[in-house]
Scaffold this motif. Structure first.
Motif, short mmCIF file in Angstrom:
data_model
loop_
_atom_site.label_atom_id
_atom_site.label_comp_id
_atom_site.label_asym_id
_atom_site.label_seq_id
_atom_site.Cartn_x
_atom_site.Cartn_y
_atom_site.Cartn_z
N VAL A 88 -20.70 -22.69 -27.41
CA VAL A 88 -21.33 -22.84 -28.74
C VAL A 88 -21.70 -24.31 -28.97
N THR A 89 -20.79 -25.22 -28.56
CA THR A 89 -21.06 -26.65 -28.75
C THR A 89 -22.28 -27.06 -27.93
N ALA A 90 -22.35 -26.57 -26.70
CA ALA A 90 -23.50 -26.90 -25.85
C ALA A 90 -24.79 -26.37 -26.46
N LEU A 91 -24.72 -25.18 -27.04
CA LEU A 91 -25.90 -24.59 -27.68
C LEU A 91 -26.35 -25.45 -28.86
N LEU A 92 -25.37 -25.86 -29.68
CA LEU A 92 -25.70 -26.69 -30.85
C LEU A 92 -26.29 -28.02 -30.40
N ALA A 93 -25.71 -28.59 -29.33
CA ALA A 93 -26.21 -29.87 -28.82
C ALA A 93 -27.65 -29.70 -28.32
N GLY A 94 -27.96 -28.56 -27.72
CA GLY A 94 -29.30 -28.30 -27.21
C GLY A 94 -30.30 -28.10 -28.33
N LEU A 95 -29.82 -27.59 -29.48
CA LEU A 95 -30.72 -27.32 -30.60
C LEU A 95 -31.07 -28.57 -31.39
N GLU A 96 -30.30 -29.64 -31.20
CA GLU A 96 -30.55 -30.87 -31.95
C GLU A 96 -31.98 -31.33 -31.72
N PRO A 97 -32.69 -31.83 -32.67
CA PRO A 97 -32.23 -32.08 -34.03
C PRO A 97 -32.57 -30.97 -35.01
N ALA A 98 -32.79 -29.72 -34.48
CA ALA A 98 -33.10 -28.59 -35.38
C ALA A 98 -31.92 -28.35 -36.30
N PRO A 99 -32.14 -27.71 -37.46
CA PRO A 99 -31.02 -27.43 -38.39
C PRO A 99 -29.95 -26.59 -37.70
N ALA A 100 -28.71 -27.08 -37.72
CA ALA A 100 -27.64 -26.40 -36.98
C ALA A 100 -26.76 -25.55 -37.86
N SER A 101 -26.97 -25.61 -39.15
CA SER A 101 -26.07 -24.95 -40.10
C SER A 101 -25.85 -23.48 -39.75
N ALA A 102 -26.94 -22.71 -39.56
CA ALA A 102 -26.80 -21.28 -39.30
C ALA A 102 -26.11 -21.03 -37.97
N TRP A 103 -26.43 -21.85 -36.99
CA TRP A 103 -25.86 -21.66 -35.67
C TRP A 103 -24.37 -21.98 -35.63
N ARG A 104 -23.89 -22.79 -36.58
CA ARG A 104 -22.46 -23.14 -36.60
C ARG A 104 -21.57 -21.90 -36.79
#
Lengths: 276, 485
Positions: free
Chosen positions: B10-26
């Protein structure tokens, strides 16, 4: 051979010691007087500010160590006040030594030596063998993870940057962490306060009381920068470290794993020096 | 490991999505947190939640840094709180379900442990082994109390002043946060084992980790069920014991009946022979008298023989009748009168002296004998029976000693022979009806009733009789008849 079940084989005649039994009240009064006198003398420009700060910090650390000794020394020990005073004196000597010269920070190491030599008479600290090697390793990992997380988070956010301090700047801090900051915190908050609390209440309650007190000590520390994010960060990481160390003490009956966690946490914190 | 991998993913996914809004993915962090909570309970849920907070922290703080607003701060704080609370609540529910399951499993295992028949101490040992594991105890002890005493498992003994003793006495559970004797705090829970409202024992659980109130209640409930199971096991064991005892008694009785049957068969054969011998003599001599002419002295001699055989026949019949009365529980018919025993003893000895010249008979009367209340005929029968036995079982030419004296508050009479003597093991058994000592049975025929009747007659007079080996060799029969007070 398995030990007998206590509830069957031993008379049920436990005399529970009062929570604050063994507190060296007179000594604490003397230390408070010394700290306030140092500030007074500093205000009157009789004493330099660094020396006054050193006396105050030494008195505070000494109070924690003296109380830890008073609470954890064997109950029949008559020399309790003398030992408590000894612990306070080595804390004061360390602080004043560090204030006088960067190399004087070596004096901080007097306190660990003092505790090590008296470890047999301070059973609640669990400084005697057998040492909990596995839990000490877990403590090292806990301290490293929290320290690393703190520095990484700080470096990624809010404009903080990670830097490498000069050795002469680093050494006094390491001496302070090893001989005063972490040692006093673990001896008092885990070896004394948490030990007494866990023998009365559940782990959660004892850890909550201990962590609350521990947080109060760090948040009241004049060395902590007075900004909201630093206070919040300190509360978060010190809170986690405290709960983790309470768990380590609860499992091991020794402050050694907590000392390892605290020392590693602060070493990582000092090594990856955060600058704005 | 699975949880750690999921958190890392999940952390890797969030890091890959940066700088897109991460709120929903959290919210993806919920998956490993729930998995950890379900698998490892509260601690697992909270730790995974904490891990998720630590890992998502840099993203949340970064968002706040890029768009500093109260909404972003609240959003980040709510995310952290929900992760921690979700882990804790799910873990708590999962832990509760796991506790319930463990409780039923413990109960089932305990019932299996007590179901197999064994002595109570072994049953307690089995229960202890089962419960120690199921209740995650560092030490576990059991005490069972019943009318026979206290059975303890987990200690050498039950201290009278111990917590368990107090719980057994009061019937109320007790909890001690710490024993105060160890480096680590040790919790102690003692609950009564009850059956039908009665305390039948106690269960003591000691652990270096917490025993929450809910768990204490669960252990108390388990103990109540255990008490009942233990009581049932004890009743079953008692029933088995009774059954075994009954079986043993029936076997013994059957054996005795078989022995009696064998003895009676022998007796019938013996009695036929014993009765036939004098009858044959009487019949033979009476036919001679009827068919031939004899001189007067010869007639007298034949008549004496016939009288002697008739008396012998009479004695045998009297013995049978007496034994029959005794076996039916009826007392012997006695005509008790106050008498001086000395003449009775002297007459009995004299009769044998006249008729049995093969042995020497010596009478020793030590001083005057006190008067006794006795049936003279019965006393005569006792003496004649004992002297007759002594004559039968001692070699010709030997001496029979009859001694009478005043002692032990009565008249003590010894009849001592110089025969081979009775084996020590048979000394008490020779007074049993139909019993004949193997060492003497082969020497002389007899009914095995004489000494049984003698004993009954002596006891009917309030006296006692015993047989012992005489000094050197032979047998000494001693009976005592109480003197008139």
């Amino acid at each position: 051979m398995r030990p007998d079940v206590y509830a069957l084989s031993a008379p049920d005649a436990i005399a529970r010691r009062p929570l604050l039994e063994g507190t060296p009240s007179t000594l604490l009064g003397v230390l408070a007087l010394a700290a306030s006198s140092a500030w007074g003398l500093c205000a009157a420009e009789v004493l330099s500010a660094p020396l006054a700060r050193a006396v105050a910090a030494g008195a505070a650390q000494g109070a924690l160590m003296a109380t830890a000794v008073g609470w954890t020394i064997e109950s029949q020990e008559r020399a309790r006040p003398i030992w408590a005073a000894g612990a306070a004196i080595v804390a004061l000597v360390g602080a004043i030594g560090a204030a006088l010269s960067p190399l004087g920070a070596i004096a901080y190491l007097l306190a660990p030596l003092w505790f090590w030599r008296r470890r047999a008479r301070l059973p609640a600290l669990g400084l005697r063998s057998p040492y909990p090697a596995r839990l000490t390793a877990i403590g090292v990992a806990l301290g490293a993870v929290l320290g690393a997380h703190l520095t990484i988070t700080a470096s990624l956010t809010l404009g903080y940057r990670v830097g490498w301090p000069a050795l002469l700047t680093l050494l006094p801090w390491l001496g302070y962490d090893l001989g005063a900051n972490v040692l006093a915190a673990e001896c008092f908050f885990r070896g004394a306060l948490f030990d007494r609390a866990q023998r009365r209440w559940s782990f959660a309650a004892a850890a909550a009381v201990t962590t609350g007190t521990c947080l109060a000590r760090y948040l009241a520390d004049p060395l902590l920068p007075r900004t909201l994010e630093v206070a919040a960060g300190a509360a978060f990481y010190i809170g986690l470290l405290s709960v983790g160390n309470c768990w380590l003490y609860w499992r091991s009956g020794s402050v050694v794993p907590g000392l390892a966690a605290g020392v590693v946490f602060f070493i990582v914190y000092r090594l990856l020096h955060v600058v704005r | 490991m699975l949880v750690a991998l999921m958190l890392a993913a999940v952390t890797a996914l969030l890091a890959g999505l940066e700088p897109a809004p991460a709120s929903a993915w959290r919210h993806l962090y919920f998956v490993p947190v729930i998995v950890a909570a379900v698998r490892y309970g509260v601690a697992g849920g909270v730790l995974a939640g904490l891990g998720a907070v630590l890992l998502s922290g840099p993203f949340v703080l970064s968002e706040i840094e890029h768009a500093p607003s109260p909404r972003a701060v609240v959003d980040g704080c709510v995310s952290f709180a929900v992760l921690l609370a979700g882990g804790a609540v799910t873990g708590s529910l999962a832990a509760r379900a796991a506790r319930q399951r463990r409780r039923y499993e413990a109960l089932l295992a305990a019932q299996r442990a007590v179901a197999e028949p064994a002595p109570l101490a072994i049953v307690l040992g089995r229960l202890r082994a089962v419960l120690e594991n199921r209740l995650a105890a560092d030490r576990l002890g059991l005490v069972a109390v019943d009318t026979h005493g206290v059975t303890v498992c987990g200690a050498d003994r039950l201290d009278r002043a111990s917590l368990a003793a107090r719980v057994i006495e009061s019937g109320e559970p007790a909890f001690l946060p710490d024993t105060g004797h160890e480096r680590r705090a040790c919790r102690v829970l003692v609950v009564p084992l009850t059956a039908g409202g009665v305390t039948v024992g106690a269960l003591a659980l000691e652990r270096h980790s917490d025993i929450a109130r809910e768990e204490r209640d669960a252990v108390a409930g388990l103990a109540a069920a255990l008490g009942l199971a233990l009581e049932n096991a004890r009743l079953a064991a008692r029933q088995r014991r009774f059954g075994d005892e009954l079986e043993r008694k029936v076997a013994e009785a059957t054996k005795r009946l078989a022995e009696m049957d064998r003895l009676k068969s022998e007796l019938v054969a013996l009695a036929s022979h014993e009765l036939r011998t004098p009858l044959t003599a009487i019949q033979g001599f009476s036919e001679l008298l009827a068919t031939r002419s004899f001189s007067l002295p010869e007639v007298r001699r034949v008549a004496d023989i016939m009288r002697a055989e008739t008396e012998r026949l009479g004695r045998i019949v009297a013995d049978f009748l007496d034994i029959a009365r005794l076996e039916r529980g009826l007392p012997l018919a006695l005509r008790v009168a106050r008498l001086d025993p000395a003449p009775v003893i002297a007459d009995a000895v004299e009769v044998f002296r006249r008729t049995r010249t093969s042995h020497r008979l010596e009478l020793h009367l030590d001083g005057a004998l006190p008067h006794i209340d006795a049936d003279a005929d019965a006393l005569d029968r006792v003496l004649k029976n004992l002297i007759s036995n002594a004559l039968k079982y001692s070699p010709a030419g030997s001496c029979i000693h009859v001694r009478a004296r005043s002692a032990r508050g009565g008249v003590v009479v010894d009849v001592e022979d110089e025969g081979p003597g009775v084996a020590v093991d048979d000394l008490t058994r020779i007074f049993e009806p139909y019993y004949r000592a193997p060492s003497t049975a082969r020497l002389e025929r007899g009914t095995g009733l004489g000494l049984a009747v003698v004993k009954s007659l002596v006891e009917a007079h309030g006296g006692t009789i015993r047989a012992e080996r005489a000094a050197g060799c032979g047998t000494r029969m001693t009976f005592v008849i109480p003197a008139v007070s």
